[in-house]
Design a protein around this motif. Structure first.
Motif, PDB file in Angstrom:
ATOM      1  N   VAL A 125       0.959 -14.717  17.941  1.00 52.27           N
ATOM      2  CA  VAL A 125       1.180 -14.020  16.679  1.00 52.27           C
ATOM      3  C   VAL A 125       1.475 -12.550  16.952  1.00 52.27           C
ATOM      4  N   MET A 126       2.580 -12.079  16.357  1.00 49.25           N
ATOM      5  CA  MET A 126       2.950 -10.663  16.436  1.00 49.25           C
ATOM      6  C   MET A 126       3.371 -10.187  15.052  1.00 49.25           C
ATOM      7  N   GLU A 127       3.350  -8.882  14.897  1.00 49.59           N
ATOM      8  CA  GLU A 127       3.739  -8.318  13.611  1.00 49.59           C
ATOM      9  C   GLU A 127       5.210  -8.556  13.309  1.00 49.59           C
ATOM     10  N   LYS A 128       6.074  -8.390  14.284  1.00 42.60           N
ATOM     11  CA  LYS A 128       7.514  -8.509  14.037  1.00 42.60           C
ATOM     12  C   LYS A 128       8.188  -9.235  15.197  1.00 42.60           C
ATOM     13  N   PRO A 129       9.297  -9.936  14.907  1.00 40.56           N
ATOM     14  CA  PRO A 129       9.955 -10.720  15.951  1.00 40.56           C
ATOM     15  C   PRO A 129      10.914  -9.924  16.832  1.00 40.56           C
ATOM     16  N   ASN A 158      -5.382  -3.008   9.905  1.00 38.72           N
ATOM     17  CA  ASN A 158      -6.335  -1.974  10.297  1.00 38.72           C
ATOM     18  C   ASN A 158      -5.989  -0.572   9.807  1.00 38.72           C
ATOM     19  N   ARG A 159      -4.725  -0.178   9.849  1.00 42.99           N
ATOM     20  CA  ARG A 159      -4.381   1.210   9.552  1.00 42.99           C
ATOM     21  C   ARG A 159      -3.479   1.386   8.349  1.00 42.99           C
ATOM     22  N   GLU A 160      -2.522   0.488   8.192  1.00 44.00           N
ATOM     23  CA  GLU A 160      -1.542   0.620   7.127  1.00 44.00           C
ATOM     24  C   GLU A 160      -1.071  -0.765   6.725  1.00 44.00           C
ATOM     25  N   PRO A 161      -0.437  -0.890   5.562  1.00 42.68           N
ATOM     26  CA  PRO A 161       0.054  -2.212   5.149  1.00 42.68           C
ATOM     27  C   PRO A 161       1.032  -2.787   6.176  1.00 42.68           C
ATOM     28  N   LEU A 162       0.983  -4.098   6.328  1.00 43.98           N
ATOM     29  CA  LEU A 162       1.895  -4.752   7.273  1.00 43.98           C
ATOM     30  C   LEU A 162       2.126  -6.192   6.874  1.00 43.98           C
ATOM     31  N   HIS A 163       3.143  -6.785   7.488  1.00 48.04           N
ATOM     32  CA  HIS A 163       3.460  -8.207   7.365  1.00 48.04           C
ATOM     33  C   HIS A 163       3.381  -8.828   8.751  1.00 48.04           C
ATOM     34  N   ILE A 164       2.995 -10.083   8.818  1.00 45.39           N
ATOM     35  CA  ILE A 164       3.034 -10.844  10.069  1.00 45.39           C
ATOM     36  C   ILE A 164       4.288 -11.710   9.993  1.00 45.39           C
ATOM     37  N   ALA A 165       5.275 -11.424  10.844  1.00 44.63           N
ATOM     38  CA  ALA A 165       6.554 -12.115  10.750  1.00 44.63           C
ATOM     39  C   ALA A 165       6.888 -12.971  11.966  1.00 44.63           C
ATOM     40  N   ASP A 182       6.878 -19.427   2.080  1.00 43.10           N
ATOM     41  CA  ASP A 182       6.666 -17.979   2.189  1.00 43.10           C
ATOM     42  C   ASP A 182       5.883 -17.402   1.011  1.00 43.10           C
ATOM     43  N   GLN A 183       5.736 -18.159  -0.080  1.00 44.17           N
ATOM     44  CA  GLN A 183       4.986 -17.696  -1.244  1.00 44.17           C
ATOM     45  C   GLN A 183       3.487 -17.955  -1.098  1.00 44.17           C
ATOM     46  N   VAL A 184       3.099 -18.838  -0.167  1.00 40.70           N
ATOM     47  CA  VAL A 184       1.682 -19.211  -0.083  1.00 40.70           C
ATOM     48  C   VAL A 184       1.066 -19.008   1.298  1.00 40.70           C
ATOM     49  N   ASP A 185       1.860 -18.956   2.357  1.00 46.66           N
ATOM     50  CA  ASP A 185       1.257 -18.829   3.694  1.00 46.66           C
ATOM     51  C   ASP A 185       1.102 -17.363   4.088  1.00 46.66           C
ATOM     52  N   LEU A 186       0.505 -17.141   5.224  1.00 50.49           N
ATOM     53  CA  LEU A 186       0.207 -15.772   5.669  1.00 50.49           C
ATOM     54  C   LEU A 186       1.444 -14.979   6.061  1.00 50.49           C
ATOM     55  N   THR A 187       2.547 -15.646   6.411  1.00 53.77           N
ATOM     56  CA  THR A 187       3.751 -14.894   6.789  1.00 53.77           C
ATOM     57  C   THR A 187       4.433 -14.265   5.579  1.00 53.77           C
ATOM     58  N   GLY A 188       4.099 -14.713   4.382  1.00 54.58           N
ATOM     59  CA  GLY A 188       4.679 -14.135   3.183  1.00 54.58           C
ATOM     60  C   GLY A 188       3.764 -13.124   2.508  1.00 54.58           C
ATOM     61  N   THR A 189       2.691 -12.741   3.183  1.00 56.12           N
ATOM     62  CA  THR A 189       1.685 -11.859   2.603  1.00 56.12           C
ATOM     63  C   THR A 189       1.825 -10.444   3.135  1.00 56.12           C
ATOM     64  N   GLU A 190       1.656  -9.468   2.262  1.00 53.35           N
ATOM     65  CA  GLU A 190       1.531  -8.087   2.718  1.00 53.35           C
ATOM     66  C   GLU A 190       0.039  -7.787   2.813  1.00 53.35           C
ATOM     67  N   PHE A 191      -0.388  -7.392   3.999  1.00 54.02           N
ATOM     68  CA  PHE A 191      -1.799  -7.134   4.249  1.00 54.02           C
ATOM     69  C   PHE A 191      -2.105  -5.666   3.998  1.00 54.02           C
ATOM     70  N   ALA A 192      -3.079  -5.405   3.119  1.00 54.63           N
ATOM     71  CA  ALA A 192      -3.522  -4.041   2.854  1.00 54.63           C
ATOM     72  C   ALA A 192      -4.636  -3.706   3.836  1.00 54.63           C
ATOM     73  N   PRO A 193      -4.745  -2.464   4.247  1.00 53.86           N
ATOM     74  CA  PRO A 193      -5.772  -2.086   5.223  1.00 53.86           C
ATOM     75  C   PRO A 193      -7.187  -2.453   4.759  1.00 53.86           C
ATOM     76  N   ASP A 194      -7.953  -2.988   5.680  1.00 53.77           N
ATOM     77  CA  ASP A 194      -9.379  -3.288   5.512  1.00 53.77           C
ATOM     78  C   ASP A 194      -9.689  -4.364   4.473  1.00 53.77           C
ATOM     79  N   ILE A 195      -8.689  -5.139   4.055  1.00 55.80           N
ATOM     80  CA  ILE A 195      -8.941  -6.231   3.112  1.00 55.80           C
ATOM     81  C   ILE A 195      -8.564  -7.545   3.802  1.00 55.80           C
TER      82      ILE A 195
END
Length: 188
Positions: A152-156, A89-96, A117-130
Motif C-alpha cells: 500500500v502506497m499513497e500514490k502510484p 498523520n499530517r494532512e488530508p490524503l488519499h490511498i491510490a 470507489d464510493q465505498v472502499d478505502l481507495t475512494g476515501t479522503e483521510f483527514a488527519p488523526d481520524i
C-alpha cells in the motif's frame, strides 16, 4: 622480465575483478528511486510518516456485494477483501496504490469495479488523526493468497523513496465464500 610481466597481468586482473565487483554492488537508478518498504503484520498498526494502516482481516469471495448497488459483481478469479483501518498523520490524503504480490512474484492491482470507489478505502479522503475503517479489494486467484503480501502506497506514480506498507497476509488463505459483502468506509 617474466616475473614482472606476470605481476602486471595479475594486478590488471585484480583491478578488473574489483571494477566488476564494484559495478555489481553499486545501486542503480532504479534501486535509488524504489519506494521504502515499511514492514508490518496483520493486526498491528504499521506507521509511516504520512499515514498509519492496520490490516484487520482478509476475506475471499466468488462475488462481491457493494452497498446500494446491484447486481453483485462477478469475477473470473476471486475477490480478495482486505479489511483495514487508515489514519492520516499530517494532512488530508488519499490511498491510490493498493496491490497484492503473490509468493510467486505476480502483482495484482486493486480492483476498479464500478461503484467500488464510493465505498472502499481507495475512494476515501483521510483527514488527519481520524481513523477510517473499510476495505481494499483486489481480484486474484484464491490459491495465490497464501504467502502473498499486501503493498500500500499513497500514490502510484512519483513515489521515489516514499514509504510503502508491506504486510504479509499469512501462509493460510481464509475459506472462499460465495459472496463477500462490503460495508462503506466510515470513521471508527
Amino acid at each position: 622480465m617474466t616475473g614482472r610481466r606476470l605481476l602486471n597481468v595479475g594486478l590488471t586482473l585484480a583491478v578488473l575483478v574489483a571494477i566488476v565487483g564494484l559495478y555489481r554492488l553499486t545501486p542503480t537508478q532504479k534501486d535509488i528511486q524504489q519506494p521504502t518498504p515499511v514492514r508490518g503484520i496483520v493486526g498491528r498498526a504499521v506507521q509511516t510518516p504520512r499515514f498509519d494502516l492496520t490490516v484487520d482481516s482478509i476475506r475471499i469471495g466468488k462475488q462481491l456485494r457493494i452497498p446500494h448497488s446491484t447486481p453483485d459483481r462477478d469475477t473470473l478469479t476471486d475477490f480478495v477483501v482486505v479489511d483495514a483501518s487508515v489514519t492520516a498523520n499530517r494532512e488530508p490524503l488519499h490511498i491510490a496504490d493498493v496491490r497484492i504480490r503473490s509468493a510467486d512474484g505476480v502483482t495484482y492491482l486493486g480492483s476498479n469495479r464500478n461503484g467500488l470507489d464510493q465505498v472502499d478505502l481507495t475512494g476515501t479522503e483521510f483527514a488527519p488523526d481520524i481513523p477510517v475503517r473499510g476495505s481494499f479489494v483486489v481480484e486474484m486467484p484464491a490459491d495465490k493468497v497464501p504467502g502473498a503480501t499486501l503493498l500500500v502506497m499513497e500514490k502510484p506514480i512519483l513515489n521515489d523513496l516514499e514509504p510503502q506498507v508491506t504486510v504479509p497476509l499469512g501462509s493460510d488463505a481464509p475459506p472462499v465464500q460465495d459472496v463477500v459483502a462490503l460495508t462503506a468506509a466510515s470513521d471508527t
